[in-house]
Design a protein around this motif. Structure first.
Motif, PDB file in Angstrom:
ATOM      1  N   GLU A   1       0.745  -1.247  -0.059  1.00 35.77           N
ATOM      2  CA  GLU A   1      -0.124   0.047  -0.121  1.00 35.77           C
ATOM      3  C   GLU A   1       0.762   1.207  -0.043  1.00 35.77           C
ATOM      4  OE1 GLU A   1      -1.133   1.298   4.421  1.00 35.77           O
ATOM      5  OE2 GLU A   1      -2.017  -0.647   3.910  1.00 35.77           O
ATOM      6  N   PHE A   2       0.217   2.377  -0.229  1.00 38.11           N
ATOM      7  CA  PHE A   2       0.831   3.555  -0.226  1.00 38.11           C
ATOM      8  C   PHE A   2      -0.002   4.615   0.424  1.00 38.11           C
ATOM      9  CE2 PHE A   2      -0.675   3.628  -4.369  1.00 38.11           C
ATOM     10  CZ  PHE A   2      -1.375   4.841  -4.523  1.00 38.11           C
ATOM     11  N   LYS A   3       0.613   5.656   0.892  1.00 39.37           N
ATOM     12  CA  LYS A   3      -0.221   6.953   1.518  1.00 39.37           C
ATOM     13  C   LYS A   3       0.359   8.325   0.852  1.00 39.37           C
ATOM     14  CE  LYS A   3      -1.193   8.893   5.944  1.00 39.37           C
ATOM     15  NZ  LYS A   3      -1.111   8.878   7.239  1.00 39.37           N
TER      16      LYS A   3
ATOM     17  N   ALA B   1      -6.283  11.521 -14.882  1.00 42.96           N
ATOM     18  CA  ALA B   1      -5.324  10.764 -15.765  1.00 42.96           C
ATOM     19  C   ALA B   1      -3.748  11.235 -15.578  1.00 42.96           C
ATOM     20  CB  ALA B   1      -5.933  10.830 -17.280  1.00 42.96           C
ATOM     21  N   PRO B   2      -3.002  10.127 -15.433  1.00 38.19           N
ATOM     22  CA  PRO B   2      -1.637  10.812 -15.055  1.00 38.19           C
ATOM     23  C   PRO B   2      -0.842  10.902 -16.469  1.00 38.19           C
ATOM     24  CG  PRO B   2      -1.978   8.341 -15.136  1.00 38.19           C
ATOM     25  CD  PRO B   2      -3.241   8.783 -15.367  1.00 38.19           C
ATOM     26  N   GLY B   3       0.096  11.912 -16.168  1.00 37.14           N
ATOM     27  CA  GLY B   3       1.208  12.255 -17.196  1.00 37.14           C
ATOM     28  C   GLY B   3       0.486  12.806 -18.512  1.00 37.14           C
ATOM     29  N   ASP B   4       0.754  12.216 -19.703  1.00 39.41           N
ATOM     30  CA  ASP B   4       0.366  12.991 -21.071  1.00 39.41           C
ATOM     31  C   ASP B   4      -1.128  12.137 -21.256  1.00 39.41           C
ATOM     32  OD1 ASP B   4       2.089  14.416 -21.128  1.00 39.41           O
ATOM     33  OD2 ASP B   4       3.382  12.976 -22.734  1.00 39.41           O
ATOM     34  N   CYS B   5      -1.696  11.206 -20.234  1.00 42.88           N
ATOM     35  CA  CYS B   5      -3.261  10.619 -20.671  1.00 42.88           C
ATOM     36  C   CYS B   5      -4.058  11.564 -20.438  1.00 42.88           C
ATOM     37  CB  CYS B   5      -3.025   9.494 -19.695  1.00 42.88           C
ATOM     38  SG  CYS B   5      -2.040   8.021 -19.981  1.00 42.88           S
TER      39      CYS B   5
ATOM     40  N   PHE C   1      -2.267  -4.195  -3.218  1.00 43.87           N
ATOM     41  CA  PHE C   1      -1.393  -4.439  -4.201  1.00 43.87           C
ATOM     42  C   PHE C   1      -0.684  -5.872  -4.058  1.00 43.87           C
ATOM     43  CE2 PHE C   1      -1.758   0.054  -4.674  1.00 43.87           C
ATOM     44  CZ  PHE C   1      -2.198   0.187  -5.867  1.00 43.87           C
ATOM     45  N   VAL C   2      -0.597  -6.570  -4.873  1.00 43.95           N
ATOM     46  CA  VAL C   2       0.159  -8.046  -4.623  1.00 43.95           C
ATOM     47  C   VAL C   2       1.552  -7.654  -4.787  1.00 43.95           C
ATOM     48  CG1 VAL C   2      -1.780  -9.379  -5.101  1.00 43.95           C
ATOM     49  CG2 VAL C   2      -0.121  -9.044  -6.947  1.00 43.95           C
ATOM     50  N   ASN C   3       2.120  -6.732  -5.581  1.00 43.68           N
ATOM     51  CA  ASN C   3       3.659  -6.469  -5.473  1.00 43.68           C
ATOM     52  C   ASN C   3       3.876  -5.064  -5.583  1.00 43.68           C
ATOM     53  OD1 ASN C   3       3.636  -5.496  -8.456  1.00 43.68           O
ATOM     54  ND2 ASN C   3       2.851  -7.190  -8.885  1.00 43.68           N
TER      55      ASN C   3
ATOM     56  N   GLN D   1       3.889   2.100  -9.321  1.00 43.50           N
ATOM     57  CA  GLN D   1       3.119   2.850 -10.349  1.00 43.50           C
ATOM     58  C   GLN D   1       1.948   3.685 -10.037  1.00 43.50           C
ATOM     59  OE1 GLN D   1       2.689  -0.747 -12.912  1.00 43.50           O
ATOM     60  NE2 GLN D   1       4.749  -0.683 -13.886  1.00 43.50           N
ATOM     61  N   HIS D   2       1.145   2.922  -9.220  1.00 43.14           N
ATOM     62  CA  HIS D   2      -0.005   3.866  -8.758  1.00 43.14           C
ATOM     63  C   HIS D   2       0.228   5.114  -7.906  1.00 43.14           C
ATOM     64  CE1 HIS D   2      -1.991   0.128 -10.450  1.00 43.14           C
ATOM     65  NE2 HIS D   2      -3.211   0.884 -10.472  1.00 43.14           N
ATOM     66  N   HIS D   3       1.392   4.900  -7.365  1.00 41.32           N
ATOM     67  CA  HIS D   3       1.544   6.044  -6.284  1.00 41.32           C
ATOM     68  C   HIS D   3       2.287   7.057  -7.105  1.00 41.32           C
ATOM     69  CE1 HIS D   3       4.489   8.397  -3.759  1.00 41.32           C
ATOM     70  NE2 HIS D   3       3.349   8.331  -2.928  1.00 41.32           N
ATOM     71  N   TYR D   4       3.129   6.634  -8.321  1.00 40.57           N
ATOM     72  CA  TYR D   4       3.591   7.869  -9.131  1.00 40.57           C
ATOM     73  C   TYR D   4       2.373   8.354  -9.900  1.00 40.57           C
ATOM     74  CZ  TYR D   4       5.599  10.078 -13.305  1.00 40.57           C
ATOM     75  OH  TYR D   4       6.020  10.644 -14.184  1.00 40.57           O
TER      76      TYR D   4
END
Length: 148
Positions: A3-5, A32-36, A117-119, A125-128
């Protein structure tokens, strides 16, 4: 499980930031992240209601996120499940819990926890991606504030 916070303060009104997490007109501008960019938002904003957000990256690849609203406390808390429809990740369903708090100087302290998250790679990636999205939300909130 990983997990992240994220703990950030946004220069905006509490009702606006809360609305930005469920109103399609706002979600389409920052979620949407970045250029998305967001191509579609469907939301049945009530506990037990479902949402679906479609995003596209600059190369034209589309991704769809879906989930269910688990807990809604207006201007205080929002919890929902999170799943990518492509099933390319090992973590099939994660949960997002967001707390909203008005600060003494009329800003918003936002605390977001995503878990399940399992890994570590998917978690990172989701944190970023969240950090990238929250930067867009910060820009949107400044624009919104300057028009009010």
């Amino acid at each position: 499980m990983h997990e992240f916070k994220i703990d950030v303060t946004l220069d905006a009104s509490l009702p606006f930031i809360f609305a930005a997490f469920h109103e399609p007109e706002y979600l389409s501008e920052w979620f949407a992240p970045g250029d998305c960019f967001v191509t579609q938002v469907m939301s049945d904003f009530r506990e037990g209601g479902r949402y679906r957000i479609k995003m596209m990256d600059p190369s034209g690849v589309e991704m769809s996120l879906t989930g269910e609203y688990v807990r809604i406390l207006a201007n205080e808390q929002l919890s929902f499940s999170w799943a990518w429809e492509d099933n390319l990740e090992a973590s099939l369903i994660t949960t997002v819990d967001i707390h909203f708090e008005k600060t003494e100087d009329d800003n918003v302290r936002l605390t977001l926890i995503q878990q399940g998250f399992v890994n570590k790679q998917e978690c990172d990636q989701h944190h970023y991606a969240w950090m990238s999205c929250l930067e867009k939300l910060s820009v949107l909130s400044v624009k919104k504030k300057s028009f009010n």
